[in-house]
Design a protein around this motif. Structure first.
Motif, PDB file in Angstrom:
ATOM      1  N   LYS A   6       0.822  -1.217   0.000  1.00 23.79           N
ATOM      2  CA  LYS A   6       0.000   0.000   0.000  1.00 23.79           C
ATOM      3  C   LYS A   6       0.856   1.268   0.000  1.00 23.79           C
ATOM      4  CE  LYS A   6      -2.971  -1.560   3.161  1.00 23.79           C
ATOM      5  NZ  LYS A   6      -3.937  -1.435   4.239  1.00 23.79           N
ATOM      6  N   GLN A   7       2.097   1.089   0.427  1.00 29.17           N
ATOM      7  CA  GLN A   7       2.936   2.281   0.513  1.00 29.17           C
ATOM      8  C   GLN A   7       3.827   2.472  -0.698  1.00 29.17           C
ATOM      9  OE1 GLN A   7       4.804   2.421   4.293  1.00 29.17           O
ATOM     10  NE2 GLN A   7       2.845   2.482   5.372  1.00 29.17           N
ATOM     11  N   LEU A   8       3.663   1.655  -1.722  1.00 33.29           N
ATOM     12  CA  LEU A   8       4.484   1.833  -2.924  1.00 33.29           C
ATOM     13  C   LEU A   8       3.997   3.038  -3.708  1.00 33.29           C
ATOM     14  CD1 LEU A   8       4.740  -1.875  -4.107  1.00 33.29           C
ATOM     15  CD2 LEU A   8       6.595  -0.471  -3.176  1.00 33.29           C
ATOM     16  N   HIS A   9       4.964   3.688  -4.385  1.00 36.27           N
ATOM     17  CA  HIS A   9       4.616   4.846  -5.202  1.00 36.27           C
ATOM     18  C   HIS A   9       3.969   4.353  -6.506  1.00 36.27           C
ATOM     19  CE1 HIS A   9       5.335   8.419  -7.730  1.00 36.27           C
ATOM     20  NE2 HIS A   9       5.286   9.086  -6.569  1.00 36.27           N
ATOM     21  N   PRO A  10       3.052   5.125  -7.088  1.00 38.28           N
ATOM     22  CA  PRO A  10       2.404   4.704  -8.336  1.00 38.28           C
ATOM     23  C   PRO A  10       3.401   4.314  -9.428  1.00 38.28           C
ATOM     24  CG  PRO A  10       1.369   6.707  -7.509  1.00 38.28           C
ATOM     25  CD  PRO A  10       2.488   6.389  -6.573  1.00 38.28           C
ATOM     26  N   LEU A  11       4.554   5.024  -9.500  1.00 40.23           N
ATOM     27  CA  LEU A  11       5.559   4.684 -10.512  1.00 40.23           C
ATOM     28  C   LEU A  11       6.073   3.270 -10.314  1.00 40.23           C
ATOM     29  CD1 LEU A  11       7.907   7.801 -10.768  1.00 40.23           C
ATOM     30  CD2 LEU A  11       6.604   6.735 -12.624  1.00 40.23           C
ATOM     31  N   GLU A  12       6.350   2.963  -9.047  1.00 46.67           N
ATOM     32  CA  GLU A  12       6.874   1.626  -8.736  1.00 46.67           C
ATOM     33  C   GLU A  12       5.844   0.563  -9.104  1.00 46.67           C
ATOM     34  OE1 GLU A  12       9.541   2.090  -4.825  1.00 46.67           O
ATOM     35  OE2 GLU A  12       7.492   2.821  -4.544  1.00 46.67           O
ATOM     36  N   SER A  32       9.832   4.957 -22.556  1.00 46.45           N
ATOM     37  CA  SER A  32       8.897   5.039 -23.673  1.00 46.45           C
ATOM     38  C   SER A  32       7.689   4.117 -23.447  1.00 46.45           C
ATOM     39  CB  SER A  32       9.617   4.681 -24.992  1.00 46.45           C
ATOM     40  OG  SER A  32      10.092   3.356 -24.894  1.00 46.45           O
ATOM     41  N   ARG A  33       7.952   2.993 -22.803  1.00 42.82           N
ATOM     42  CA  ARG A  33       6.866   2.032 -22.630  1.00 42.82           C
ATOM     43  C   ARG A  33       5.771   2.587 -21.718  1.00 42.82           C
ATOM     44  NH1 ARG A  33       8.021  -3.795 -21.296  1.00 42.82           N
ATOM     45  NH2 ARG A  33       6.087  -4.635 -20.416  1.00 42.82           N
ATOM     46  N   PHE A  34       6.190   3.241 -20.624  1.00 43.14           N
ATOM     47  CA  PHE A  34       5.166   3.728 -19.687  1.00 43.14           C
ATOM     48  C   PHE A  34       4.885   5.214 -19.861  1.00 43.14           C
ATOM     49  CE2 PHE A  34       6.967   0.016 -17.489  1.00 43.14           C
ATOM     50  CZ  PHE A  34       5.827  -0.742 -17.416  1.00 43.14           C
ATOM     51  N   ASN A  35       5.488   5.780 -20.940  1.00 49.14           N
ATOM     52  CA  ASN A  35       5.218   7.190 -21.237  1.00 49.14           C
ATOM     53  C   ASN A  35       5.561   8.097 -20.041  1.00 49.14           C
ATOM     54  OD1 ASN A  35       4.487   9.220 -22.895  1.00 49.14           O
ATOM     55  ND2 ASN A  35       2.280   9.050 -22.454  1.00 49.14           N
ATOM     56  N   LEU A  36       6.794   7.885 -19.517  1.00 48.39           N
ATOM     57  CA  LEU A  36       7.187   8.630 -18.310  1.00 48.39           C
ATOM     58  C   LEU A  36       7.819   9.964 -18.651  1.00 48.39           C
ATOM     59  CD1 LEU A  36       8.838   5.727 -16.312  1.00 48.39           C
ATOM     60  CD2 LEU A  36       6.474   6.514 -16.217  1.00 48.39           C
ATOM     61  N   GLN A  40      11.534  10.386 -14.299  1.00 51.85           N
ATOM     62  CA  GLN A  40      10.650   9.455 -13.587  1.00 51.85           C
ATOM     63  C   GLN A  40      11.139   8.011 -13.673  1.00 51.85           C
ATOM     64  OE1 GLN A  40       6.679  10.231 -15.163  1.00 51.85           O
ATOM     65  NE2 GLN A  40       6.146  11.239 -13.233  1.00 51.85           N
ATOM     66  N   GLY A  41      11.648   7.645 -14.900  1.00 54.34           N
ATOM     67  CA  GLY A  41      12.137   6.284 -15.067  1.00 54.34           C
ATOM     68  C   GLY A  41      13.289   6.020 -14.112  1.00 54.34           C
ATOM     69  N   ASN A  42      14.192   6.987 -14.052  1.00 51.47           N
ATOM     70  CA  ASN A  42      15.338   6.857 -13.162  1.00 51.47           C
ATOM     71  C   ASN A  42      14.885   6.678 -11.710  1.00 51.47           C
ATOM     72  OD1 ASN A  42      17.970   6.764 -12.614  1.00 51.47           O
ATOM     73  ND2 ASN A  42      18.476   8.734 -13.593  1.00 51.47           N
ATOM     74  N   GLN A  43      13.870   7.536 -11.279  1.00 48.24           N
ATOM     75  CA  GLN A  43      13.329   7.446  -9.930  1.00 48.24           C
ATOM     76  C   GLN A  43      12.779   6.043  -9.662  1.00 48.24           C
ATOM     77  OE1 GLN A  43      10.418  10.674  -9.859  1.00 48.24           O
ATOM     78  NE2 GLN A  43      11.434  11.495  -8.047  1.00 48.24           N
ATOM     79  N   ALA A  44      11.946   5.567 -10.601  1.00 46.81           N
ATOM     80  CA  ALA A  44      11.297   4.266 -10.411  1.00 46.81           C
ATOM     81  C   ALA A  44      12.352   3.177 -10.227  1.00 46.81           C
ATOM     82  CB  ALA A  44      10.393   3.940 -11.594  1.00 46.81           C
ATOM     83  N   VAL A  45      13.377   3.219 -11.085  1.00 46.91           N
ATOM     84  CA  VAL A  45      14.409   2.175 -11.017  1.00 46.91           C
ATOM     85  C   VAL A  45      15.181   2.265  -9.698  1.00 46.91           C
ATOM     86  CG1 VAL A  45      16.597   1.403 -12.015  1.00 46.91           C
ATOM     87  CG2 VAL A  45      14.639   1.816 -13.505  1.00 46.91           C
TER      88      VAL A  45
END
Lengths: 515, 578
Positions: A6-12, A32-36, A40-45
């Motif tokens: 429940k505490q994960l960020h939407p990007l994750e 490109s796949r998630f249209n970030l 944002q991609g860097n953050q998610a990773v």
């Protein structure tokens, strides 16, 4: 798995749900796949790596050649070598500086281009220092660079090393640099390329997400627009990490010591006492004489009271109180007392001092006091004392009186008991005979603190007739004083009187009463 | 309040009982005394005495006497006192007083002691009595100074004289050379300590015997010979000089009773004055001068809240060592020889109370109804404080006294009209503040590490000189507030002022103001009903720099009494206590 999904960020959540087991991906493909958006991609990773949900599957370095601004210009306007050849082929025979100026090449480039082309056998210099064409046609080195420029131009300015021939790589060697590439045609750039896939932990989290039905599309905050258009009905809200540390708030706030003093005032008014106040500068008359303290009393020394420098004396003392008080000091003035038996100094009595005891206000209030009446003063007093942990230059005293036909020693004890219980919150109370120059009999009240043991809460007594009668009061008057600073220190959890009046803003902001 | 040291064994011996310290502390209540410490190794008990009118309790002997009588009864009788109509024979023991002393240090009392060698503990107690009596009761020897001598070496009559301080010499105790009286003031430690009492006199007091042998230079120092009393001396001469005869007679009685209790015999000495005193020209010491004092049963009952039968009153007084006689509802006391604290019948009430015991009085709540009320100024101040807190300000509270450096120099003002202390202990506390702003700035100067923005305020009193006033100054209630941070400025403080006045339901107008504490052009005077009640603006960088403050700040100060009482004259104070 220690992760609360429940505490994960939407990007994750998007990444976890979007990737399947064993699938490899890198940052550009993720973006490109998630249209970030950028970053944002860097953050998610990096978040998912931090939670061990991703693992690296490969890491390699790729080398690219990027057109510099100089290179870009040369695509359309020609390289210095190309421009030099074109200028010569126009016919006129010129010196090197003349060619440079005509073709718009700077002298340094002109020199190096000539050197290279003459070495390759296409140009030479005659005896008059003029450049002449030795061999016609386009030199292969010039053609190779032109080829690279055109190829880079069509590939949006970037060539990858792995896609080049050996000849092309060789040609690039002369026109590219890693650092300080501003003058070169190409800049050499090396990029780390990492691919990731879901780790075992990541797969578990992904499964947990699927089970809980979280999609990552939950709303972040409720907006006025959502309320207006009713779209809040179609969204669910992302859960927050409720245990992340809150930000500090700077608030407007009462001073804890003032709050304590107000509390004492409120308590006393609730017990039926009316508040008194008075000036900071007093006369010896009210500060001591009216309280039947003899003018030669040890506590009236210059080393106990602060005197005002200018003016030194009040113009007059209110009558008939001055005559009455003077007479009672001298001979008892019919109060049934023998008096102190000395000549009252009517000059000294006008001497201006800083109020040294709160009882002054009780004495002043005796004039025209209500009977029955209860009065209190909680006021700033001043004493000639060395300032230290137990003595302030100025400090608060609480004093009061109770007038009444019916008041006596037993009601005094009752009042002291009430103070001990109501003001100090004490359960155990002890009374012992005391001594004050203006009361007889005099009582000290001691209370028991749960930790610190017995301490003196205050002093009290019945005003001597030598105090009350000259000021026009013919009934018994109970007088009391409570040492509130000790109580304040206990309540605020400090042990230095000076701290009560601290200038330290942060200290005051953080101070609070003790449980 | 005097503190004395007593040997616990001696105290128990003289008090005729022995207890543990807890029980002793309970018993000491009757003497208004508290234990202040006990040294096991020496057996010395420190006792604090709270009653400055009972110097008879400031010795082991005196304290033991009360404890003994209180717990075992038996009022001691002293048969060596003279009184009007019963003057004891002083034999050849006479002191002659020089007429020149009348305007200097006029009075002397004296008596002699014999009958038993002085033991060590009595001597130690005698020295302590001398110190405490002369220091606390005798205003540091000004009104009472005491000397003890070996009377075997004295030939009567003793001469109390006024002498030339430069031509009179003797060897003072503690030194080996002859010094003039004036030299003693400079060279002898006691001269430096107590010389101030006589330094301005033309002639100095001097005590010799009939042959001119020196006893002492009162109130400063004894002679090295006659004045050097030791253990095992049997015959003593004790005198006291000073400015107040009743206190001197009383002090002599205290010492005589203590020595009598210790088993010594007291011999009277006659003092012959060449001028009239309150006890006549001749006084035989120890002299009993107390008058009888009566108390009515009803009067005692009214103050105590307990109706005591006269016989019960008599019994309570006896526990305190006071003899009394009952006649109907009147009890008449004979004041003990060693006491001088009965001035009014209320003083008898105290002895009744202690004699009966505090525990015998039950607390009773007063029944009369009264209405409690805060002053209107306090209520107004509370309104102001609530608004300031709502505006996000942290309340502060500061000392009213401060230094000229903080209140004047750092503020770039002249300091005119400030209440100044004549006898400051240090220059840190020399002025009464006339503004709250210096304290607020001091807060800034020590709070650079506190998270910004800073918004602080104080309500409290200030005072300034005013020639129109009888007391020469006015005390007023003020509000001061200050905002400091990168953005702090006139606009912000102006908004706060506007909100404050709105919620106090007061209108105000502004006028341009020049004030060295603020930046010109960014300073405004606040007017309420056309009268100036305050000032606001951006603090001048020179002032901030004086305080070592490196953050811009804006401040406002308002005279709340002027706001509360429209039309209040500048020479007046708030109405509730005028």
């Amino acid at each position: 798995m220690d992760i609360d999904v429940k505490q994960l960020h939407p990007l994750e959540i998007k990444v976890l749900l979007g990737m399947s087991e064993g699938e490899e991906f890198d940052l550009p493909s993720l973006t490109s796949r998630f249209n970030l958006k950028a970053g944002q991609g860097n953050q998610a990773v990096s978040w998912l790596m931090g939670k061990n949900c991703l693992e690296e599957t490969s890491r390699r370095t790729r080398t690219f050649y990027e057109l510099t601004e100089t290179g870009q210009t040369c695509v359309s306007e020609g390289t210095p070598a190309e421009r030099m050849l074109a200028c010569i082929d126009e016919g006129e025979i010129k010196t090197l500086p003349e060619i440079a100026s005509k073709a718009g090449i700077d002298n340094k480039d002109a020199g190096s281009s000539f050197g290279k082309l003459s070495k390759e056998g296409y140009l030479s210099m005659d005896d008059d220092k003029r450049v002449v064409r030795k061999t016609p046609g386009t030199p292969p080195s010039v053609a190779a660079v032109r080829g690279l420029l055109e190829k880079a131009e069509s590939a949006r300015g970037t060539l990858e090393e792995s896609a080049l021939t050996e000849e092309e790589k060789e040609a690039l060697g002369g026109v590219s640099k890693k650092r300080g590439a501003g003058d070169s045609l190409f800049r050499v750039v090396e990029r780390e390329e990492v691919t990731y896939s879901l780790s075992a932990e990541g797969l578990q989290v992904k499964a947990a997400l699927t089970v809980s039905g979280i999609t990552g599309d939950e709303a972040g905050s409720l907006t006025p627009e959502m309320l207006a258009d009713g779209s809040w009905r179609r969204v669910s809200f992302r859960s927050y990490n409720i245990s992340s540390p809150p930000q500090r708030v700077l608030l407007g706030r009462k001073n804890p010591y003032v709050e304590f003093l107000c509390g004492v005032k409120d308590k006393l008014t609730s017990l039926g006492f009316e508040e008194l106040d008075g000036p900071l500068v007093e006369t010896e008359f009210w500060n001591g004489d009216a309280l039947y303290m003899p003018q030669f009393h040890a506590a009236r020394d210059i080393h106990d009271v602060y005197y005002v420098k200018e003016p030194e004396y009040a113009r007059s003392i209110e009558q008939p109180w001055l005559d009455n008080v003077a007479a009672v000091h001298e001979n008892g003035a019919g109060t049934g007392s023998s008096g102190w038996g000395y000549t009252f100094d009517r000059n000294f009595t006008r001497r201006l001092v800083l109020r040294s005891q709160g009882t002054v206000l009780s004495a002043r209030r005796l004039v025209g006091a209500k009977v029955p009446g209860k009065y209190f003063a909680l006021v700033r007093c001043f004493r000639y004392d060395q300032v230290d942990a137990t003595h302030g230059a100025d400090f608060y005293q609480t004093d009061g009186i109770i007038t009444g036909e019916e008041v006596n020693l037993k009601t005094l004890l009752g009042v002291l008991k009430m103070f001990a219980e109501e003001v100090a919150g004490a359960k155990e109370v002890k009374y012992v005979p005391g001594y004050f120059p203006f009361t007889e009999p005099s009582i000290e009240v001691h209370v028991k603190h749960p930790v610190l043991g017995w301490f003196e809460l205050g002093g009290s007594g019945i005003f001597r007739p030598e105090v009350t009668k000259p000021l026009g009061i013919d009934v018994p008057v109970l007088a009391w004083g409570i040492g509130i600073d000790r109580m304040a220190l206990m309540q605020l959890g400090i042990n230095d009187m000076r701290e009560l009046f601290t200038a330290d803003i942060e200290g005051v902001r953080l101070r609070r009463r003790q449980d | 309040m005097p503190k004395i040291e007593v040997n616990l064994k001696d105290l128990f011996h003289l008090a005729e009982f022995e207890t543990d310290l807890d029980e002793l502390e309970r018993r000491l209540v009757c003497a208004k005394a508290e234990i202040d410490g006990f040294d096991e190794s020496t057996g010395t008990l420190k006792v604090e005495l709270n009653d400055t009118n009972r110097p008879d309790l400031w010795s082991t002997g005196g304290l033991a006497r009360l404890l003994r009588v209180y717990s075992r009864g038996g009022i001691p009788r002293y048969d060596f006192f003279s009184s009007l109509g019963d003057v004891k024979d002083a034999d050849k023991r006479v002191v002659m007083v020089d007429p020149a002393l009348e305007t200097l240090r006029p009075y002397i009392t004296a008596f002699a002691v014999t009958g038993k060698p002085l033991d060590e503990s009595t001597l130690i107690d005698l020295i302590q009595t001398q110190e405490k009596l002369c220091w606390n009761y005798g205003q540091k020897r000004k009104s009472i100074a005491m000397g003890v001598y070996r009377s075997d070496m004295i030939s009567y009559p003793v001469q109390y004289r006024a002498v030339d301080p430069d031509k009179t010499t003797f060897v003072p105790l503690g030194m080996e050379e002859r010094l003039s009286l004036r030299e003693i003031l400079e060279k002898h430690p006691k001269g430096r300590e107590f010389g101030g009492i006589v330094a301005a006199f033309e002639k100095f007091p001097f005590l010799t015997d009939s042959r001119g042998e020196v006893l002492s230079f009162p109130p400063v120092i004894n002679s090295a010979e006659i004045g050097a009393v030791q253990v095992r001396d049997e015959n003593l001469f004790i005198e006291m000089t000073g400015t107040d005869l009743p206190s001197l007679v009383h002090a002599a009685s205290i010492v005589a009773c203590d020595l009598s209790d210790a088993g010594h015999t007291i011999l009277p000495v006659r003092i012959e004055y060449p001028f009239t005193t309150c006890f006549g020209r001749q006084i035989t010491v120890p002299w009993y001068f107390q008058e009888r004092l009566s108390i009515e049963r009803a009067f005692a009952g009214k103050l105590l809240g307990e109706d005591l039968a006269p016989e019960e009153m008599k019994a309570c007084l006896a526990k305190m060592g006071v003899t009394s006689q009952v006649e109907g509802d009147t009890v008449t006391i004979t004041v003990p020889e060693y006491r001088n604290d009965f001035m009014h019948p209320v003083d008898i009430v105290e002895d009744l109370m202690i004699g009966r015991g505090m525990d015998s009085f039950d607390p009773v709540m007063p029944r009369e109804f009264t209405i409690g009320r805060l002053t209107s100024e306090e209520l107004f101040l509370r309104d102001v404080r609530n608004i300031m807190i709502g505006l996000g300000f942290q309340e502060m509270i500061y000392n009213y006294l401060g230094s000229g450096k903080n209140f004047i120099q750092k503020m770039n003002i002249t300091g005119e009209g400030m209440v100044r202390i004549l006898n400051p202990m240090t220059e840190n506390y020399e002025y009464v503040r006339n503004s709250t702003l210096p304290a607020l700035l001091e807060s800034e100067s020590v709070s650079g590490n506190a998270v910004y923005p800073h918004r602080i305020f104080e309500t409290g009193k200030v005072a300034w000189l005013d020639k129109e006033k009888n007391y020469g100054s006015v005390t007023r209630n003020f509000l001061g507030f200050l905002a400091a941070d990168r953005e702090a400025g006139f606009n912000e403080i102006s908004s706060h002022v506007s909100a404050l006045f709105y919620y106090l339901s007061k209108d105000y107008t502004l006028e341009e103001r020049e004030d060295p504490r603020f930046i010109p052009g960014r300073t405004a005077g606040l007017l309420y009903q056309g009268v100036s009640v305050g000032i606001m603006g951006e603090l001048h960088p020179a002032v901030l720099t004086n305080w070592g403050i490196e953050m811009p700040a804006a401040a406002c100060e308002i005279d709340l009494d002027a706001l509360m009482y429209p039309g209040l004259s500048p020479h007046e104070e708030g109405t509730s206590w005028k």
